[in-house]
Scaffold this motif. Structure first.
Motif, PDB file in Angstrom:
ATOM      1  N   LYS A 127       0.904  -1.065   0.015  1.00 17.59           N
ATOM      2  CA  LYS A 127       0.009   0.024  -0.048  1.00 17.59           C
ATOM      3  C   LYS A 127       0.993   1.204   0.037  1.00 17.59           C
ATOM      4  N   GLY A 156      -6.603   2.845   0.318  1.00 19.74           N
ATOM      5  CA  GLY A 156      -5.662   1.659   0.352  1.00 19.74           C
ATOM      6  C   GLY A 156      -6.039   0.383  -0.525  1.00 19.74           C
ATOM      7  N   VAL A 157      -6.486   0.519  -1.605  1.00 17.79           N
ATOM      8  CA  VAL A 157      -6.848  -0.892  -2.132  1.00 17.79           C
ATOM      9  C   VAL A 157      -6.221  -0.568  -3.611  1.00 17.79           C
ATOM     10  N   ASP A 214      -2.771  -5.258  -6.069  1.00 20.77           N
ATOM     11  CA  ASP A 214      -2.483  -6.360  -5.378  1.00 20.77           C
ATOM     12  C   ASP A 214      -3.791  -7.060  -4.548  1.00 20.77           C
ATOM     13  N   HIS A 215      -4.624  -6.117  -4.124  1.00 25.87           N
ATOM     14  CA  HIS A 215      -5.988  -6.832  -3.502  1.00 25.87           C
ATOM     15  C   HIS A 215      -6.617  -7.655  -4.445  1.00 25.87           C
ATOM     16  N   ASN A 227      -4.904 -10.780  -4.524  1.00 28.08           N
ATOM     17  CA  ASN A 227      -4.909 -11.241  -3.065  1.00 28.08           C
ATOM     18  C   ASN A 227      -6.460 -12.178  -3.182  1.00 28.08           C
ATOM     19  N   ASP A 228      -7.548 -11.526  -3.821  1.00 28.99           N
ATOM     20  CA  ASP A 228      -8.863 -12.053  -3.904  1.00 28.99           C
ATOM     21  C   ASP A 228      -8.750 -13.295  -4.805  1.00 28.99           C
ATOM     22  N   VAL A 280      -6.222 -15.393  -5.197  1.00 26.06           N
ATOM     23  CA  VAL A 280      -5.551 -16.249  -4.386  1.00 26.06           C
ATOM     24  C   VAL A 280      -6.563 -16.854  -3.360  1.00 26.06           C
ATOM     25  N   ARG A 334     -14.362  -6.579  -6.983  1.00 26.31           N
ATOM     26  CA  ARG A 334     -13.205  -5.900  -6.291  1.00 26.31           C
ATOM     27  C   ARG A 334     -13.098  -4.500  -6.966  1.00 26.31           C
TER      28      ARG A 334
END
Lengths: 566, 411
Positions: free
Chosen positions: B48, B235-236, B239-240, B243-244, B246, B302
């Motif tokens: 972030k 802060g999104v 990468d999020h 991550n989702d 994953v 997302r």
């Protein structure tokens, strides 16, 4: 000799906790408790919780708790969730006290108001954290009420379904059809209270009493703990009957089915039933058989009915019955149109590749028995409450627990697939840990409900009779039957429009049930989604990103309850 | 004299969550800017846009600077730095003063005093000011002007957009660079820098919102009538999304990142229901088959959520009601398939993918949206250099010696 514990919260599993606590939250919840007390069924630990002092004052329940004394001044939350949420801080200790220290918690509430919608999910979380098993009996708002109320009810329901073991949802709209309600509004609400209290009475009888023909908590969860989101709102209808013993089975079934809360078209929607019978000391097995046969003759062919029967001294020369009808599947029309040969059920083979020998022919209406929740509560495996009657009666050797073997095998298979590659970001994500915390809840939708009535003797009687209803030989494979279920053809549309309806409605909710070799009934592990404990993965070391109370580091699809096919 | 042939080299450094980029440019004698090259290094332990592991991050910064120096054949001794992070806040403030009776016109002194008042504006404790961006001046008859010098007014007010962040976190990033014997000459908010690469004067005047979808976080900045009226950071980021994936598809992080880049899409309707993607077998990884629809579901949820949060934030601002400008999308995560239709369904006005205004010099990096921030920072640096008072006399000698000494550094 098999060590035999009493199936239910009165057994050793209670550990000094209160066997069954009933929380009435908000006006509707308290009204239901009042009905319970007024009808003399106050053997449970009843607590009334509300933000409205007037409602509490008018209640006959002994334990009362006023929430938000400092913030709301006892004037209620006026349907405002935000207002009611302030009680979460002010009354954190009291809420914790109310939700802890019990083995089974039943929460009664209506979700349209502020108090119920804001506090019920929180109470469920607290109770689950404390290790209690939670059943929620909730009423949804009327169709004519505001969109906001429907939205908040749906949000609260989604959150509770993610955590509670079973959620019974009644639609307030049922009242609109009620003759008494058509004449006077005042007569309407006691009816829904009475409905919920009769339902609760049946549940309490099932869970606390040592039934002659017993149903366990797993049965309960199998019927009402099936949905993780809000794809189906109303999933429960109940009827109650009370006749003299001499009037016989026919009169009792008439009385039950004449209940105003079993609408005529309910059998098009419901696909499972549970009957709780109470009789005097002279209740015989023939009586139970007669009632069951009479009931089955009124229901569609092969309609699964699970039976619980016990005796009570108050019921001398009486016969009481409560029928709970449930929906356990989403209507096929909610699923996207697919050619018969490419239905989503086919993917079960990919999910459980090697450990399962699928039995090709199981009737769509013949439901397998749910596995005990071994995955989530390994320490309680030995408790009979965790085992379905089928196993109690059939398995002489406790070591042979194919269900457990299956569950572990499937876990191992997944773990092997998910080794994180050793790269520059090796620190980033512990997929195995995530997986261990998060059971395969998509597959959990598969487990089908019970259709077995297992006859278990009184606690001290050693011979255990097995009355499992053998499923009729299937005429066609599951994949061909399920999408065409007659019971689900006229499923009403969900009340409020959802934020992501097109997606949720399109996704399949079921897979082919896992069937063990040598077993007539099929089973699948029932997992639970633990939202609060999800590993934040890559963002574990960073400050959480919180927006409107939501932790954005957690996957969006999971917070919104979207289905992801694996 | 040996300093006469000094080239005016400027460098812009961005410490991002996905990569660290250093853009090196040269300001020619006529004031124009030419890009010499861009050095890059994948960033480790930056989440972030904040440093999680100091030493690893510092090594990555060092690698990126080395890469830039070797590509451009210059020695860097000072950089401009982007500032970002979820701790960044902003607000609009107005300060005013009374022009004394004996002074009949607004003078430079009044403007400086207003600016000093804005810089002294009370901020939460532990926060430091990053930018004080002037919006406009207001005269006593409520007329707005960009330049009130020489005008007569009894009362003068100025609207500023203040950007501030947590001092400790800002210092961590600055210290990370300074310890490498590189001076941080100035810094700029990431979204402000991005806007410099994408918006020209006319776009700023007609109204624009620039949304930079980065790897670790998403930031946005809004212009109206040529001035910054709002900025925000969430802060999104990309990468999020990974991550989702994953968490949803249960595949390793590196595989998820690759899958996102090659097959990722946020267009749900295009993801055919039963289309299956195959992740080929690799070392320590068995072959996996994944529904394209699942991937699209995860990514769409997302991305739609992020954009909706931005829209809600903008809707809460007073300017948004009459906003008739364009929403520009940029950043690495803006390359995902189907983003434009999704954004158009969320934002009411005109939406388009942003393109940087071309720079002279090296054209290899001109079309990469993930470099728009660092390119914008280069433009910011160019303007700052041109506006700075010229260095003369002994100071200039000192500057030259400093550069010579920097070239002899031994790290």
């Amino acid at each position: 000799m098999i060590d035999f514990n009493i199936d239910g919260p009165c057994g050793e599993g209670a550990n000094g906790r209160v066997p069954l606590r009933v929380l009435g939250l908000g006006q509707t919840g308290i009204g239901t408790l009042d009905q319970l007390v007024l009808h003399g069924h106050n053997q449970f630990d009843l607590w009334a919780l509300d933000t409205d002092l007037q409602t509490l004052d008018g209640s006959v329940v002994r334990e009362k708790m006023l929430l938000g004394r400092e913030t709301l001044y006892g004037m209620g939350a006026s349907g405002e969730v935000e207002l009611a949420r302030e009680c979460l801080i002010e009354n954190a200790e009291e809420l914790k006290l109310a939700a802890s220290g019990c083995k089974h918690l039943v929460l009664l509430t209506a979700l349209g108001g502020g108090t119920g919608a804001a506090l019920a999910p929180h109470l469920v979380d607290l109770a689950v954290e404390d290790g209690a098993r939670v059943i929620v009996i909730a009423a949804t708002p009327f169709g004519f009420e505001s969109r906001r109320r429907h939205d908040q009810a749906e949000r609260a329901l989604g959150r509770m379904r993610a955590h509670a073991d079973a959620v019974l949802v009644f639609g307030n709209d049922q009242l609109l059809e009620l003759e008494a309600a058509k004449t006077n509004l005042r007569h309407a609400f006691p009816h829904i209270d009475r409905l919920m209290s009769s339902c609760l009475d049946a549940l309490g009888q099932m869970m606390v009493s040592d039934g002659l023909i017993n149903l366990s908590f797993a049965d309960m969860r199998s019927l009402f703990g099936r949905f993780a989101g809000t794809e189906v709102l109303e999933n429960c209808w109940a009827g109650h009957g009370d006749v003299a013993a001499k009037d016989g089975a026919e009169m009792l079934v008439d009385d039950i089915l004449a209940s105003p809360f079993i609408p005529e078209d309910v059998l098009d929607r419901a696909d499972n039933a549970m009957l709780c019978l109470t009789g005097g000391e002279d209740l015989s097995l023939q009586d139970v058989q007669g009632i069951l046969e009479e009931l089955k003759s009124r229901l569609p062919e092969d309609f699964p009915v699970a039976v619980n029967a016990n005796m009570h001294e108050d019921c001398a020369n009486r016969l009481r019955g409560a029928l709970l009808l449930s929906v356990t599947r989403v209507a096929p029309e909610a699923l996207p149109a697919a050619a018969p040969d490419e239905l989503p059920f086919a993917e079960a083979e990919e999910i459980k590749p090697s450990t399962v020998t699928p039995v090709p022919a199981v009737s769509g209406h013949t439901q397998p028995i749910e596995l005990p929740p071994i995955l989530t509560e390994p320490s309680e495996v030995d408790e009979p409450a965790e085992l379905e009657p089928f196993e109690l009666a059939a398995a002489e050797a406790p070591a042979e627990e194919p269900a457990e073997v299956l569950a572990h095998d499937s876990l191992v298979d997944q773990d092997e697939e998910e080794e994180v590659e050793d790269d520059d970001f090796a620190d980033a994500f512990d997929a195995e840990e995530l997986d261990a915390q998060e059971p395969d809840w998509v597959a959990a939708q598969d487990a089908a409900p019970i259709e077995a009535a297992s006859l278990v003797g009184p606690p001290k009687a050693s011979p255990l009779l097995d009355a499992v209803e053998v499923p009729p030989p299937a005429a066609e494979p599951v994949a061909d039957v399920s999408p065409e279920l007659p019971a689900a053809e006229e499923q009403p549309p969900a009340l409020p429009p959802k934020k992501v309806p097109e997606l949720r409605d399109q996704l399949p909710l079921k897979h082919e049930p896992v069937i063990l070799p040598g077993f007539a009934a099929a089973a699948g592990p029932q997992g639970e989604l633990q939202l609060e404990q999800v590993n934040r993965g890559r963002f574990e070391k960073t400050q959480e990103t919180i927006y409107n109370g939501e932790n954005l580091d957690q996957p969006t699809f999971r917070r919104r309850g979207l289905m992801v096919r694996l | 004299m040996f300093w006469k042939n000094d080239r005016n080299i400027i460098a812009a450094l961005e410490v991002g969550s996905t990569k660290i980029a250093v853009a090196v440019g040269e300001i020619r004698p006529d004031g124009s800017l030419a890009l010499l090259g861009v050095g890059e290094s994948p960033s480790g332990q930056v989440r972030k846009c904040e440093i999680v592991d100091y030493e690893t991050a510092q090594r990555c910064v060092y690698d990126a600077l080395n890469d830039a120096e070797s590509k451009t054949d210059v020695v860097l001794n000072e950089v401009y730095l982007t500032i970002s992070g979820a701790h960044i806040r902003s607000k609009n403030v107005r300060h005013s003063l009374i022009v004394p009776d004996h002074e009949d016109e607004v003078s430079e002194y009044h403007l400086e005093e207003l600016r000093a008042m804005a810089q002294a504006h009370a901020l939460p404790s532990d926060y430091s000011l990053v930018h004080d961006l002037l919006q406009h001046y207001v005269l006593d008859d409520d007329t707005r002007t960009d330049n009130p010098l020489g005008l007569a007014s009894k009362r003068l007010a100025a609207d500023y957009h203040l950007v501030y962040g947590m001092s400790t976190r800002l210092l961590t990033t600055i210290r990370c660079v300074k310890e490498l014997s590189i001076d941080v000459k100035n810094y700029a908010l990431s979204s402000y820098a991005t806007a410099q690469a994408i918006l020209n004067r006319s776009r700023k005047m007609s109204g624009a919102v620039v949304i930079n979808l980065g790897g670790g976080l998403t930031d946005w900045i809004a212009y109206e009538r040529g001035a910054v009226v709002h900025s925000g950071v969430l802060g999104v980021g990309g990468d999020h999304v990974t991550n989702d994936i994953v968490a949803g598809l249960k595949i390793p992080y590196a595989k998820a990142e690759e899958l996102k880049k090659t097959e990722g899409s946020v267009a749900l309707e295009e993801a055919r229901r039963d289309e299956i993607l195959t992740l080929p077998q690799a070392y320590n990884f068995e072959e996996r088959r994944i529904y394209r629809e699942s991937l699209a579901t995860i990514m769409q949820a997302r991305q739609a959520e992020t954009l909706e949060i931005i829209r809600q934030d903008l809707e809460a601002q007073p300017f948004w009601e009459n906003f008739a400008g364009t929403v520009y999308l940029t950043g690495g995560a803006s390359q995902v398939n189907g983003l434009l239709p999704l954004t158009r369904s969320i934002f009411p006005g005109h939406v388009e993918l942003a393109h940087q205004f071309p720079l002279d010099g090296d054209q290899n990096y001109a079309k990469r949206p993930d470099l728009s921030t660092v390119m914008g920072l280069l433009r910011f640096a160019q303007r700052a250099e041109l506006e700075a008072p010229p260095v003369r006399g002994l100071a200039r000698v000192r500057e030259s010696f400093k550069r010579v000494l920097a070239g002899m550094r031994l790290f």
